[in-house]
Design a protein around this motif. Structure first.
Motif, PDB file in Angstrom:
ATOM      1  N   GLN A  18     -25.164  71.533   3.141  1.00  0.00           N
ATOM      2  CA  GLN A  18     -24.229  70.208   2.594  1.00  0.00           C
ATOM      3  C   GLN A  18     -23.688  70.677   1.671  1.00  0.00           C
ATOM      4  O   GLN A  18     -22.313  70.388   1.536  1.00  0.00           O
ATOM      5  CB  GLN A  18     -25.137  69.221   2.949  1.00  0.00           C
ATOM      6  N   LEU A  19     -23.924  71.411   0.694  1.00  0.00           N
ATOM      7  CA  LEU A  19     -23.925  71.168  -0.395  1.00  0.00           C
ATOM      8  C   LEU A  19     -22.889  72.952  -0.360  1.00  0.00           C
ATOM      9  O   LEU A  19     -22.114  72.620  -1.172  1.00  0.00           O
ATOM     10  CB  LEU A  19     -25.351  72.413  -1.456  1.00  0.00           C
ATOM     11  N   ALA A  20     -22.640  73.395   0.788  1.00  0.00           N
ATOM     12  CA  ALA A  20     -21.777  74.681   0.486  1.00  0.00           C
ATOM     13  C   ALA A  20     -20.597  74.133   0.933  1.00  0.00           C
ATOM     14  O   ALA A  20     -19.154  74.826   0.586  1.00  0.00           O
ATOM     15  CB  ALA A  20     -22.187  75.401   1.411  1.00  0.00           C
ATOM     16  N   LEU A  21     -20.689  72.509   1.691  1.00  0.00           N
ATOM     17  CA  LEU A  21     -19.809  72.027   2.277  1.00  0.00           C
ATOM     18  C   LEU A  21     -18.605  71.463   0.677  1.00  0.00           C
ATOM     19  O   LEU A  21     -17.447  71.547   1.210  1.00  0.00           O
ATOM     20  CB  LEU A  21     -20.003  70.813   2.991  1.00  0.00           C
ATOM     21  N   VAL A  22     -19.147  71.624  -0.268  1.00  0.00           N
ATOM     22  CA  VAL A  22     -19.002  70.561  -1.477  1.00  0.00           C
ATOM     23  C   VAL A  22     -18.269  71.872  -2.392  1.00  0.00           C
ATOM     24  O   VAL A  22     -17.408  71.362  -3.618  1.00  0.00           O
ATOM     25  CB  VAL A  22     -19.074  69.605  -1.573  1.00  0.00           C
ATOM     26  N   ARG A  23     -18.811  72.070  -1.672  1.00  0.00           N
ATOM     27  CA  ARG A  23     -19.201  73.981  -2.982  1.00  0.00           C
ATOM     28  C   ARG A  23     -18.521  74.949  -2.580  1.00  0.00           C
ATOM     29  O   ARG A  23     -19.749  75.712  -2.193  1.00  0.00           O
ATOM     30  CB  ARG A  23     -20.577  73.639  -4.037  1.00  0.00           C
TER      31      ARG A  23
END
Length: 698
Positions: free
Chosen positions: A138-143
């Motif tokens: 999920q963090l990789a989707l925004v970063r």
């Protein structure tokens, strides 16, 4: 991977598996817990399958790794700021599982080495990896640009499988305290093979869901059947808690059934995680019930009941919020905020009764009837009514306290006894002692032990203190009954002794004298014809003897209960007694400060004590008199007391000499009224008898 796509894939292919340890209690009245442990003691148990001692360092590594993965997963998830969605229930279960499984595995493995805590620890790490994988994705989707996303992303669908399936396909075969039988070994191999099959087939093939789920459910039900058989027919010391292990294994196996259903079924996307959340909130505690309640593998851990109740309450509240939120989302509602609020309120009202009922059941299972002192006292009152003898009464009270508060054992002790008056159950742990207080005085003590794996919390202690007053009253009642029986026996003995004294006086004194008078009268009859003067002299002698015997009978009658005592009171009776002894040359100095009327029972007892004490002084002291004092005065408690003191100046009192009938008679007279009698020597010489008798009227 998008959130919706990921969770849809999980719904079709298998649930993430992350159990949270919540305490439960079984039909055997057994409570267990996880989450927060309190070690009290360790005991060795022969014949176990575990090694001696534990692995503190590996245990710490397992616990730390599980928690670290959970914390990192939560940080990544929060940093991603995703839109909240009901599918994230899976992520919540993963987080809880990482923390709880890691903690439990660390605590158990640090004390005993066994495959079960190792599997629990690996499960905690596995679900922690799944949670971290989801949060990181999920963090990789925004970063964009985070490293190793491609390697970490698949873990959310695979890392949970081995440990989760081992929970109900492998662990049930291992929870025992003896060597594995051939059946258990076969079950263990079958469970391991099923895990390998599920992991390989689900990860690397597109086989139909039914062929993935069917072996898992089947082997899980076989493990549950084995637990059920051992619960009913296995070794007696291993049956405790296996009923809950059987039930938990069945539920875990059946929770995989929805995964084989078509994904197009309505609401299946939410039904599956809710089922697993509910089941996995129960199953870990069922495992611990079997381990801790049997002290299996020499493991002896205890958890506070307050922790149990608090943890269960939090779990129920969380489940309540989840269900209310899920149902609110499922209900048709307009787009307006008001309509959504009304729908959510309706769901809350519908679910609230169930939550309240479950919470009451939780407290019943943890605290028993002790959660409601009035209810527990009513139970003890029913025990009162069932008792047929005083001994049965105390035994029924002990059993009532044990049942009401769900205790392992209860023992009731008198203050100075070395053996309990009554016991219920067999204590195996450290006892908790509660003093039994009645009217400000300690009359005994109550010792209790909690079931293995538990300690008494503050609520249980409070309930125990409240029930202790009932037990104290029962103990006092039993003691009073026994004292009354003993007093009756002593009274019968005293009466028998008095009758023997009367018989001796009549047989040895009056009887021979009357026989002599009869012979004298026969002599008078013979002399009347031959020597009338001698006959007259003999008649005069017989008359003197007869007068002497009449005085003796009157004296005996007065000593038993003089008429003047009933007519004029104790002071006048003592003065008359002094006059009688003065005629025989023994001086009584009577000093009585008494009201006109004294309690007749106390007066009669005091007079009898004075008569006996004066008689003893006259026969044994060697003095030519004694002093008698009688005073009525108030006591510190507000009542009134009659104190009688008889003191002579003779040879003194020998405390080592065995008490005679007279001394025992004096003590019995005082004891019958609840008074005391003390006999001691006084300086420089002489004996003093002090009787203190409570007055019920003045």
């Amino acid at each position: 991977m998008a959130l919706g796509a990921f969770r849809a894939g999980v719904t079709q292919n298998g649930p993430p598996d992350c159990e949270s340890f919540w305490p439960v209690s079984g039909p055997e009245g057994l409570t267990d817990a996880g989450g927060a442990y309190e070690e009290e003691r360790l005991s060795e148990r022969s014949g176990g399958s575990a090694g001696t001692g534990g692995w503190p360092v590996p245990a710490g590594v397992l616990a730390f790794t599980s928690w670290l993965l959970g914390v990192l997963a939560l940080v990544a998830f929060v940093a991603a700021e995703p839109t909240l969605d009901a599918d994230q229930l899976f992520f919540l279960v993963d987080l809880l599982g990482a923390g709880v499984y890691g903690t439990v595995a660390g605590v158990v493995l640090a004390r005993r080495v066994h495959p079960v805590p190792i599997i629990l620890g690996l499960t905690g790490i596995g679900v922690g990896l799944a949670a971290f994988s989801y949060g990181y994705t999920q963090l990789a989707l925004v970063r964009p640009g985070l490293p190793a996303v491609a390697a970490i992303e698949p873990l959310q669908n695979t890392a949970w499988i081995p440990g989760t399936l081992a929970l109900f396909l492998v662990i049930p075969w291992l929870i025992r305290d003896h060597r594995l039988e051939p059946v258990a070994r076969a079950g263990l191999l079958l469970g391991t093979a099923t895990i390998v099959w599920y992991f390989v087939a689900r990860t690397y093939t597109d086989i139909a869901q039914i062929w993935l789920i069917a072996p898992v459910v089947t082997v899980g039900l076989l493990a549950a059947a084995d637990a059920a058989w051992r619960w009913r027919r296995g070794p007696v010391d291993e049956r405790v808690g296996l009923g809950w292990l059987c039930l938990g294994t069945v539920l875990m196996a059946l929770s995989f059934v929805p995964l084989a259903l078509p994904p197009t079924w309505p609401s299946l996307w939410m039904l599956t995680p809710l089922i697993h959340l509910a089941v996995q909130a129960f199953y870990p505690a069922a495992i611990l019930v079997s381990i801790l309640r049997q002290r299996m593998w020499g493991l002896d851990l205890a958890v506070s009941r307050a922790v149990l109740a608090g943890t269960l309450t939090v779990a129920l509240l969380a489940l309540y919020v989840v269900v209310a939120t899920a149902l609110a989302r499922l209900l048709p509602a307009a787009d307006s905020v008001l309509a959504q609020a009304v729908a959510a309120g309706a769901v809350a009202v519908a679910v609230q009764p169930s939550r309240m009922w479950l919470q009451r059941r939780v407290h019943d299972l943890v605290y028993g009837e002790g959660r409601d002192p009035a209810r527990a006292v009513r139970r003890l009152g029913a025990r009162f009514a069932e008792a047929e003898t005083p001994e049965d009464l105390v035994s029924e009270l002990a059993a009532g306290v044990a049942v009401a508060l769900r205790l392992e054992s209860v023992s009731v002790w008198r203050s100075d006894d070395t053996d309990p008056v009554a016991s219920f159950g067999n204590p195996t742990g450290h006892p908790t002692t509660v003093e039994l207080i009645h009217r400000g005085a300690q009359v005994g003590r109550l010792t209790v032990t909690a079931p293995p794996g538990e300690t008494l919390g503050s609520r249980s202690r409070k309930s125990l203190d409240e029930l202790a007053s009932v037990v104290a009253a029962g103990l006092v009642l039993v003691q009073a009954t026994q004292d009354l029986d003993a007093a009756r026996e002593r009274l019968s003995t005293v009466r028998l002794e008095e009758r023997r004294v009367i018989r001796r006086e009549l047989h040895d004194g009056l009887g021979p004298s009357l026989a002599g008078i009869r012979l004298g009268l026969q002599g008078v009859r013979n002399l009347l014809r031959t020597d009338s003067d001698a006959a007259v002299r003999l008649l005069e002698s017989l008359q003197v003897q007869l007068d002497h015997q009449v005085d003796g009978v009157r004296s005996l009658s007065r000593n038993l209960f003089p008429p003047i005592l009933d007519e004029l009171g104790l002071a006048a009776a003592l003065e008359e007694l002094a006059v009688q002894h003065a005629r025989g040359g023994f001086a009584l100095d009577v000093r009585a400060q008494l009201p006109a009327r004294v309690d007749p029972y106390a007066g009669a007892a005091a007079y009898g004590i004075v008569v006996e004490a004066v008689s003893n002084a006259r026969r044994h002291s060697g003095a030519d008199g004694c002093r008698v004092e009688a005073v009525c005065a108030a006591t510190e408690s507000g009542g009134r007391q009659l104190t009688v003191t008889i003191r002579d100046g003779g040879s003194g009192f020998d405390a080592g000499r065995e008490a005679g009938v007279g001394t025992r008679s004096m003590r019995e007279r005082a004891g019958e009224l609840g008074g005391t009698l003390v006999i001691d020597s006084v300086h420089p010489h002489g004996t003093r008898v002090t009787a203190r008798l409570p007055l019920t009227a003045s």
